[in-house]
Design a protein around this motif. Structure first.
Motif, PDB file in Angstrom:
ATOM      1  N   UNK A 247       0.937  -1.284   0.139  1.00  0.00           N
ATOM      2  CA  UNK A 247      -0.024   0.103   0.096  1.00  0.00           C
ATOM      3  C   UNK A 247       0.811   1.432   0.103  1.00  0.00           C
ATOM      4  N   UNK A 248       2.006   1.035   0.790  1.00  0.00           N
ATOM      5  CA  UNK A 248       2.809   2.447   0.880  1.00  0.00           C
ATOM      6  C   UNK A 248       3.406   2.890  -0.631  1.00  0.00           C
ATOM      7  N   UNK A 249       3.872   2.010  -1.326  1.00  0.00           N
ATOM      8  CA  UNK A 249       4.348   2.355  -2.531  1.00  0.00           C
ATOM      9  C   UNK A 249       3.386   2.719  -3.588  1.00  0.00           C
ATOM     10  N   UNK A 250       2.237   2.400  -3.583  1.00  0.00           N
ATOM     11  CA  UNK A 250       1.029   2.866  -4.436  1.00  0.00           C
ATOM     12  C   UNK A 250       0.615   4.309  -4.190  1.00  0.00           C
ATOM     13  N   UNK A 251       1.505   5.397  -4.040  1.00  0.00           N
ATOM     14  CA  UNK A 251       1.260   6.608  -3.850  1.00  0.00           C
ATOM     15  C   UNK A 251       1.575   7.582  -5.147  1.00  0.00           C
ATOM     16  N   UNK A 252       0.917   8.379  -5.391  1.00  0.00           N
ATOM     17  CA  UNK A 252       1.048   9.199  -6.702  1.00  0.00           C
ATOM     18  C   UNK A 252       2.474   9.900  -6.715  1.00  0.00           C
ATOM     19  N   UNK A 253       3.322  10.130  -5.302  1.00  0.00           N
ATOM     20  CA  UNK A 253       4.359  10.805  -5.426  1.00  0.00           C
ATOM     21  C   UNK A 253       5.299   9.433  -6.150  1.00  0.00           C
ATOM     22  N   UNK A 254       5.083   8.295  -5.915  1.00  0.00           N
ATOM     23  CA  UNK A 254       6.281   7.310  -6.372  1.00  0.00           C
ATOM     24  C   UNK A 254       5.547   6.914  -7.784  1.00  0.00           C
ATOM     25  N   UNK A 255       4.173   7.024  -8.175  1.00  0.00           N
ATOM     26  CA  UNK A 255       3.633   6.811  -9.557  1.00  0.00           C
ATOM     27  C   UNK A 255       4.374   7.754 -10.689  1.00  0.00           C
ATOM     28  N   UNK A 256       4.536   8.976 -10.226  1.00  0.00           N
ATOM     29  CA  UNK A 256       5.182  10.078 -11.171  1.00  0.00           C
ATOM     30  C   UNK A 256       6.452  10.123 -10.816  1.00  0.00           C
ATOM     31  N   UNK A 257       7.265   9.218 -10.275  1.00  0.00           N
ATOM     32  CA  UNK A 257       8.835   9.257 -10.104  1.00  0.00           C
ATOM     33  C   UNK A 257       9.433   8.934 -11.512  1.00  0.00           C
ATOM     34  N   UNK A 258      10.371   9.730 -11.989  1.00  0.00           N
ATOM     35  CA  UNK A 258      10.578   9.634 -13.376  1.00  0.00           C
ATOM     36  C   UNK A 258      11.714   8.561 -13.518  1.00  0.00           C
ATOM     37  N   UNK A 259      11.578   7.789 -14.214  1.00  0.00           N
ATOM     38  CA  UNK A 259      12.523   6.288 -14.654  1.00  0.00           C
ATOM     39  C   UNK A 259      13.086   6.747 -16.019  1.00  0.00           C
ATOM     40  N   UNK A 260      14.352   7.423 -16.091  1.00  0.00           N
ATOM     41  CA  UNK A 260      14.793   7.453 -17.516  1.00  0.00           C
ATOM     42  C   UNK A 260      15.310   6.423 -17.920  1.00  0.00           C
ATOM     43  N   UNK A 261      15.897   6.497 -19.315  1.00  0.00           N
ATOM     44  CA  UNK A 261      16.723   5.179 -19.760  1.00  0.00           C
ATOM     45  C   UNK A 261      18.104   5.015 -18.917  1.00  0.00           C
ATOM     46  N   UNK A 262      18.565   6.239 -18.550  1.00  0.00           N
ATOM     47  CA  UNK A 262      19.909   5.907 -18.222  1.00  0.00           C
ATOM     48  C   UNK A 262      20.039   5.043 -16.559  1.00  0.00           C
ATOM     49  N   UNK A 263      18.744   4.820 -16.194  1.00  0.00           N
ATOM     50  CA  UNK A 263      18.711   4.068 -14.876  1.00  0.00           C
ATOM     51  C   UNK A 263      18.521   2.595 -15.356  1.00  0.00           C
ATOM     52  N   UNK A 264      18.288   2.115 -16.471  1.00  0.00           N
ATOM     53  CA  UNK A 264      18.015   0.753 -16.845  1.00  0.00           C
ATOM     54  C   UNK A 264      19.014  -0.332 -16.255  1.00  0.00           C
ATOM     55  N   UNK A 265      20.354   0.211 -16.536  1.00  0.00           N
ATOM     56  CA  UNK A 265      21.233  -0.858 -15.890  1.00  0.00           C
ATOM     57  C   UNK A 265      21.435  -0.718 -14.220  1.00  0.00           C
ATOM     58  N   UNK A 266      21.303   0.270 -13.878  1.00  0.00           N
ATOM     59  CA  UNK A 266      21.060   0.409 -12.306  1.00  0.00           C
ATOM     60  C   UNK A 266      19.854  -0.636 -11.898  1.00  0.00           C
ATOM     61  N   UNK A 267      18.703  -0.287 -12.523  1.00  0.00           N
ATOM     62  CA  UNK A 267      17.508  -1.227 -12.055  1.00  0.00           C
ATOM     63  C   UNK A 267      17.724  -2.489 -12.387  1.00  0.00           C
ATOM     64  N   UNK A 268      18.373  -3.054 -13.176  1.00  0.00           N
ATOM     65  CA  UNK A 268      18.729  -4.398 -13.462  1.00  0.00           C
ATOM     66  C   UNK A 268      19.690  -5.004 -12.092  1.00  0.00           C
ATOM     67  N   UNK A 269      20.682  -4.030 -11.689  1.00  0.00           N
ATOM     68  CA  UNK A 269      21.546  -4.533 -10.783  1.00  0.00           C
ATOM     69  C   UNK A 269      20.715  -4.622  -9.482  1.00  0.00           C
ATOM     70  N   UNK A 270      19.903  -3.540  -9.345  1.00  0.00           N
ATOM     71  CA  UNK A 270      18.948  -3.451  -8.213  1.00  0.00           C
ATOM     72  C   UNK A 270      17.995  -4.702  -7.934  1.00  0.00           C
ATOM     73  N   UNK A 271      17.543  -5.155  -9.007  1.00  0.00           N
ATOM     74  CA  UNK A 271      16.789  -6.306  -9.085  1.00  0.00           C
ATOM     75  C   UNK A 271      17.603  -7.535  -8.579  1.00  0.00           C
ATOM     76  N   UNK A 272      18.588  -7.733  -9.107  1.00  0.00           N
ATOM     77  CA  UNK A 272      19.587  -8.785  -8.689  1.00  0.00           C
ATOM     78  C   UNK A 272      19.577  -8.820  -6.951  1.00  0.00           C
TER      79      UNK A 272
END
Length: 794
Positions: A247-272
């Motif tokens: 429930x906490x992460x389903x906030x509009x503040x987090x929904x509108x958080x930008x996710x640019x393409x520069x973070x793709x590699x970082x997100x994959x590392x975070x997923x692991x």
């Protein structure tokens, strides 16, 4: 046509005026009530702070905010100097000031001054072109104005020896803006229109459009509140701690958080990284098939709870800080939604409210939610073991390996670790694999952990019984103590009574600073209901707990008496606690700590402050910090309530105080009895006011007679006989037949039986003082509705 030109000197004065309008109020705010992060109360001493206060004072003096303030004042000083330099052109023509003579000077004195000025500024004496211009423009004209009759007359009439001067209108803008170059004029016009009109209008429009997206003092978006209240991921009635992050992460503040393409590699590392610590998420497709921004916020939150801050990619560090900054604000709104009154009883939900506060604790100390779940069976012992493990896991640098090594030394709870002598504690931590710096940080954390002490009672103002529908007041008195209170040097930064500063929580694993707050909830666990809730900062409670630690022992002793403990056992426990308190005082004062107010021995060994123990400031100190909770009385009967005092910063510091409340049925007889009592009080007040005023005015005597007549008629109608002197007894007698229920009301015999069962605290309707040292808590007795069978069961 008057020519408009710029004036650099006027612009400097204008800029200095506007700058002063901002700087002066800002400085006053900073010096009076602008508490910065460095000026909050820190209830702990760590590292170099233990060795001296010079570094701490210098760090506080040259803080970031103070340096910014100093820089702003330096800019103001530069502007003031520039105004003094450029404002010379604005001075009126004064020949006496130019020649340096008095206004009563004679002609000879004027000629002498002119000759002296000529030696300094005449072109034959001074080849400087500026000196030549000054001599021709000012000195010569000043001499003519004072010696030549025509020039002097012009000066007296028009203020200048040359006669009337042309008007020169200067605008408070730099001179270079008024150049005659045709290319610069359009640019200047566009700049004035753009920055003077369009930019302020755009800022105001943007603010008005975006302000509608936010609601409340926390600045939470309205869409977020809508999601939390009614959606697929809203706050549920039986929502547990493990479901709160969804429930906490389903906030509009987090929904509108930008996710640019520069973070793709970082997100994959975070997923692991998240899968390595939470392998059960691998097969949960619903977790991964969400919006990218929500998934990123959830993974960052899980990485924080797993204390993987150093392993999070640099490209996501700013988003991590944003998530940790917004999470406490969002959790505050979630608990407000959880405790909202809901039909039919009009109370909130206890389970999600408690789970949300526990989530606040996990976020503050970077503690995984799975560490708070009991393993195996869900028995009381398993839950207690889970709480004890979670409290240890919140310590810095602790993990499962450290817990296993400490378990061999029979250290299974926070208290076991705190009870170890300092040398033995250091040895145990080093044997568990912690270095000296880590062991010191753990010791600081243990010294910081607060202990809250409580007394509580429930009552209805002005009444002896709690009746259905009454507004009940739960008075809670709180004290806070910490082991760090006995640390040498703590008195220099101890919280003061009446201080508005917040207490900074010790959160070494949270990169975002956080203040301590406490949630006080009165709940009914049997019906999953929150009767009332309040969020407080216990600065006053800690200030009293530091200056008067003996109050804790006094409250525990009173709790033993209120709980009906054996007299001999109570005396033995009080004697042992008194010895422990004396040892604590000796260790504190021998270390140079500041003692509290002077105390003396009162009757029967009670400790009271010097002076009158029941009046003045000492009486206020005895109460600790008072928190009042208001709620509507539940249905008639016995209710086993619980007073929950939960910290939003630490695990294992919560206290649960049981409160037994008995509610009287709302009958006509009870209501009429209250009415008679209220009328009697009104009559007493009228009599007392007439006695004070004497025979002042016939109107007041008429009002008294009218009040007496109304009270007598009402009492007669309620009792059944207006001439009876025992009207009040007739209302509660066995012969009174309630028209509302058709049943006999309990009479004086039942009241005598209840009086035998009532503890020796006085009023039978108020809850007895409940302390953290007693498990029985406070009890509100119901004299009017208790039956013999109920007394036998109790």
């Amino acid at each position: 046509m008057v020519e408009h030109t710029g004036s650099t000197s006027l612009f400097a004065i204008f800029a200095l005026s506007l700058y002063s309008l901002f700087l002066f109020p800002f400085t006053i705010y900073r010096l009076t009530c602008g508490a910065s992060e460095e000026s909050v109360v820190q209830p702990y001493l760590q590292g170099k702070q233990k060795k001296g206060t010079v570094d701490r004072v210098l760090r506080k003096l040259f803080s970031k905010s103070n340096l910014i303030l100093i820089a702003l004042w330096l800019v103001w000083a530069v502007l003031l100097w520039y105004v003094n330099i450029t404002s010379k052109d604005l001075k009126p023509f004064d020949p006496f000031e130019i020649l340096g003579v008095e206004r009563s000077a004679t002609t000879a004195e004027i000629k002498k001054a002119y000759r002296q000025m000529s030696l300094l500024y005449h072109p034959d004496k001074n080849p400087d072109p500026k000196a030549h211009a000054y001599f021709a423009e000012y000195i010569t004209k000043a001499y003519q104005a004072l010696t030549d009759e025509v020039s002097r007359k012009n000066f007296e009439l028009h203020g200048h020896p040359d006669g009337p001067q042309a008007m020169n209108v200067g605008v408070a803008l730099p001179t270079w803006l008024f150049t005659k170059d045709s290319k610069v004029a359009p640019l200047m016009l566009l700049g004035l229109v753009g920055f003077g009109i369009l930019l302020p209008l755009g800022v105001v429009s943007w603010y008005m459009l975006n302000s509608n997206r936010y609601s409340g003092p926390n600045g939470v978006m309205q869409e977020t509140l809508s999601f939390y209240y009614m959606s697929k991921y809203s706050v549920k009635e039986a929502q547990s701690l493990v479901r709160i992050p969804e429930t906490l992460v389903c906030a509009m503040e987090f929904i509108t958080l930008p996710t640019p393409s520069e973070q793709t590699a970082g997100l994959e590392e975070l997923r692991k990284l998240v899968l390595r610590n939470n392998p059960d998420l691998k097969d949960k497709n619903a977790f991964w098939k969400r919006r990218a921004s929500v998934l990123k916020a959830h993974m960052l939150l899980l990485a924080h709870l797993d204390r993987e801050h150093d392993n999070i990619p640099p490209s996501l560090q700013a988003d991590l800080r944003f998530v940790l900054t917004k999470s406490p604000l969002l959790l505050d709104e979630m608990i407000k939604i959880a405790i909202m009154p809901r039909p039919p009883a009009g109370y909130g939900w206890m389970t999600p409210a408690v789970a949300i506060v526990e989530m606040m604790q996990c976020v503050s100390q970077a503690l995984s939610v799975s560490a708070r779940k009991p393993t195996g069976s869900v028995s009381a012992k398993a839950a207690a073991n889970a709480d004890g493990m979670a409290a240890l896991m919140q310590l810095p640098h602790f993990n499962l390996d450290v817990l296993k090594k400490l378990k061999k030394r029979r250290v299974q709870t926070i208290k076991d670790l705190q009870d170890l002598p300092p040398a033995e504690m250091g040895e145990a931590l080093r044997s568990a694999g912690l270095g000296d710096a880590m062991a010191e940080e753990v010791a600081t954390f243990l010294a910081t952990l607060p202990a809250v002490h409580c007394r509580a009672e429930c009552e209805v103002t002005g009444e002896e019984d709690i009746m259905e529908g009454d507004v009940v007041k739960c008075r809670v008195q709180l004290l806070v103590t910490r082991p760090s209170h006995n640390t040498p040097g703590f008195e220099q930064q101890a919280p003061a009574r009446g201080s508005s500063k917040a207490i900074r929580a010790f959160t070494p694993n949270n990169p975002v600073p956080k203040d301590e707050n406490w949630h006080v909830l009165l709940v009914d666990a049997s019906s999953n209901a929150v009767l009332c809730w309040n969020k407080v900062s216990l600065v006053e409670a800690e200030a009293v707990g530091f200056s008067r630690p003996e109050l804790v022992e006094e409250w525990e002793r009173q709790g033993d008496v209120a709980a009906g403990a054996d007299k001999k056992d109570a005396v033995d426990r009080a004697r042992s606690r008194a010895l422990a308190t004396a040892d604590k005082f000796i260790s504190r004062y021998s270390n140079g700590a500041r003692p509290g107010p002077t105390t003396r021995a009162g009757p029967k060994g009670a400790v009271v402050a010097d002076g009158d123990g029941g009046s003045g400031t000492d009486a206020e100190v005895e109460t600790g910090q008072l928190v009042e909770l208001l709620f509507h009385a539940p249905r008639a009967g016995k209710h086993e309530l619980q007073l929950l005092i939960m910290s939003d910063s630490y695990v294992g510091c919560d206290r649960t105080i049981p409160l037994r409340v008995r509610v009287v049925p709302l009958t006509r007889a009870m209501q009429e009895g209250r009415d008679i009592k209220s009328q009697a009080k009104a009559k007493e007040w009228v009599n007392s006011s007439d006695d004070e005023d004497g025979d002042k005015g016939e109107g007041r005597r008429r009002r008294k007679a009218a009040a007496d007549g109304d009270a007598a008629s009402d009492a007669g109608s309620a009792a059944g006989d207006g001439d009876s002197d025992d009207g009040d007894e007739d209302v509660n007698s066995d012969e009174y037949d309630s028209e509302e229920t058709g049943e006999l009301e309990t009479g004086p015999e039942d009241e005598e039986d209840d009086a035998d069962d009532t503890p020796a605290t006085g009023k039978g309707s108020k809850a007895l003082p409940a302390t953290a040292a007693t498990s029985k808590g406070a009890e509100v007795n119901d004299k009017a509705s208790e039956k013999p069978s109920d007394r036998e069961d109790s």
